[in-house]
Design an enzyme around this catalytic site. Structure first.
Site, mmCIF file in Angstrom:
data_model
loop_
_atom_site.group_PDB
_atom_site.id
_atom_site.type_symbol
_atom_site.label_atom_id
_atom_site.label_comp_id
_atom_site.label_asym_id
_atom_site.label_seq_id
_atom_site.Cartn_x
_atom_site.Cartn_y
_atom_site.Cartn_z
ATOM 1 C CE LYS A 34 -9.992 -5.209 -4.096
ATOM 2 N NZ LYS A 34 -9.825 -6.674 -3.926
ATOM 3 C CG ASP A 78 -6.329 -6.019 -4.799
ATOM 4 O OD1 ASP A 78 -6.940 -7.090 -4.753
ATOM 5 O OD2 ASP A 78 -6.049 -5.462 -5.885
#
Ligand code: NDP
Ligand code: 2IT
Length: 455
Positions: free
Chosen positions: A134, A174
């Site tokens: 991430k 995201d």
């Protein structure tokens, strides 16, 4: 579980978490994400000593590596700004690192470690060969012009590009990173490297994107709730649903719920929620898409435009009576009291479109009340699953049809559900999906780590 095993597991968990907190000071979200996994995993680990003997938990809670970099950019007036960027490569045990980028002022290294950690198990559950990572920045895209966002993305990618690649690490979107940002990031990658590669997912359909990727997280979350309800001989049709958030995940969660004949009565923003007691119509949904995806406006506008709709300022939707809840905004948006409110109002199922939207107290309240509770790493895995399918299409130099990708997404969500049932069934008809998702995801990753030797 025997009493002795339970007590042994509690002691081992407490000791392990003490170490996690000491090694990762000031990262409460990471502690929370690890605690949620380890709580359910420890009995399984104690029953399978090879995991403990090989320090699997210690190894999986330490990222392979994390990069931190400066992102300097120029605003439209010539002002210079500096943000911080990160990429956390948590584990590539079962495939290249995979996971989104988040641009939000609240982002810290700890936030991204929590998200990368969750991603490892989520990606394992999809059945596709994807590791977990991430990244992101504390940059706030809100109120910035398209050109400012473009310059920020170009600067971000200039720092990030040496560390990613189609067989190395494949970022996506995201919070705060959607089609616009992915396109700017991808454009800069091509410009610097002089090569076209499937190094980002969520791309536009005309340049390597996959059909259904935009819809995948929201659709997948609803497919998952349908599977949970099916276990009880029930379905989402005719049920009243609360959705939080009004971004990518929330919008397509609403869309699929409308397709299935559910009545959606809320969506939300950071400081309030839109209440439509008679339920969303297709007209509301089309307006919402244009408002959020094109004009980037506020929900208050919808409350003014549609009679019967109101904006409830400063509150979350969880006090509205409903059958189904879909938290699709951000982490810790359902804390203990709010979970209790949902239960007291008769909620049947909760499916998490967001990552870690329910805190640990809230999770226990749902489980103790035998609510059907689908944790994010299972319920929202449809997004990354279709990202995996985008990687496959890029590698094949092919583009599949919407119908084919949607059918594969549906099938993957059923397989994720089946893994949760396999590992989370309590033998008395209740499925603990938190245990099922964590043990199912861990078993796959841990066996891969063991096979590859100590590193
Ligand atoms: P978007 O940026 O499209 O939308 C985010 C939504 O959440 C907005 O409505 C935003 O409200 C709200 N929100 C964000 N931060 C906060 C906050 N601190 N407090 C209250 N509301 C907040 O993001 P996505 O829809 O892509 O992501 C939503 C969630 O889903 C995240 O948890 C993400 O990690 C998760 N997720 C996303 C996937 C994807 O494919 N995009 C896949 C799997 C999970 P406002 O605009 O008013 O700030
Ligand atoms: O949390 C997530 O699974 C995502 N933001 C999607 C990641 C991806 O690589 O598509």
């Amino acid at each position: 579980m025997s009493d002795t095993l339970e007590r042994q597991a509690q002691r081992a968990t407490a000791e392990f978490m003490e170490g996690v907190r000491a090694r990762n000071p000031g990262q409460p979200e990471f502690h929370q994400a690890v605690s949620e996994v380890v709580d359910w995993l420890m009995p399984f680990i104690l029953e399978n000593p090879r995991y403990q003997e090989n320090a699997l938990l210690e190894r999986l809670t330490e990222p392979d590596r994390s990069y931190t970099f400066r992102v300097a950019w120029e605003d439209d007036k010539g002002g210079v700004h500096v943000n911080r960027g990160w990429r956390v490569q948590m584990s590539n045990a079962i495939g290249p690192y995979k996971g989104g980028l988040r641009f939000h002022p609240s982002v810290t290294l700890g936030t991204l470690k929590f998200l990368a950690f969750e991603q490892v198990f989520k990606n394992a559950l999809t059945t596709l060969p994807m590791g977990g990572g991430k990244g992101g920045s504390n940059f706030d895209p809100k109120g910035k012009s398209d050109r400012e966002v473009m310059r920020f993305c170009q600067s971000f990618m200039t720092a990030l590009y040496p560390y990613i690649g189609e067989d190395v690490d494949v970022p996506a979107g995201d919070i705060g990173v959607g089609g616009r940002e992915v396109s700017y990031l991808f454009g800069q990658y091509k410009r610097i490297t002089e090569r076209w590669a499937g190094v980002m997912t969520g791309k536009g359909l005309s340049f390597g994107g996959s059909p259904i990727r935009t819809e995948a997280t929201g659709y997948g979350t609803v497919y998952f709730v349908e599977e949970m309800l099916k276990e009880r001989g029930d379905s989402a049709a005719g049920k009243t649903a609360l959705v939080s958030g009004s971004g990518n995940v929330a919008i397509y969660c609403v869309e699929k719920l409308l397709h299935l004949g559910s009545k959606v009565v809320t969506v939300s923003e950071y400081d309030g929620f839109l209440h439509i007691p008679d339920g969303f119509t297709e007209e509301h949904l089309e307006y919402l898409k244009d408002l959020k995806e094109v004009r980037r406006g506020r929900l208050t506008e919808m409350a003014e435009k549609f009679s019967g709709a109101s904006y409830v300022e400063g509150q979350k939707p969880w006090g509205v009576k409903a059958d189904l809840a879909f938290p699709c905004a951000t982490q810790n948006e359902i804390v203990g009291d709010e979970a209790k409110l949902l239960v007291d109002n008769g909620i049947i199922a909760v499916a998490e479109g967001a990552n870690m939207p329910t805190n640990l107290d809230g999770i226990h309240i749902f489980l103790n009340s035998k609510v059907l509770y689908g944790p994010g790493k299972a319920a929202n895995a449809g997004g990354v699953a279709v990202s995996g399918l985008e990687q496959t299409q890029n590698a094949q130099r092919l583009m599949w049809t919407r119908e084919e990708v949607d059918a594969r997404l549906h099938d993957i969500m059923k397989k994720i559900h089946a893994q949760c049932v396999q590992y989370g069934h309590d033998g008395n008809g209740y499925v603990n999906y938190v245990k099922g998702a964590n043990v199912g995801g861990f078993a796959k990753v841990a066996d891969a780590v063991l096979s590859c030797g100590i590193m």
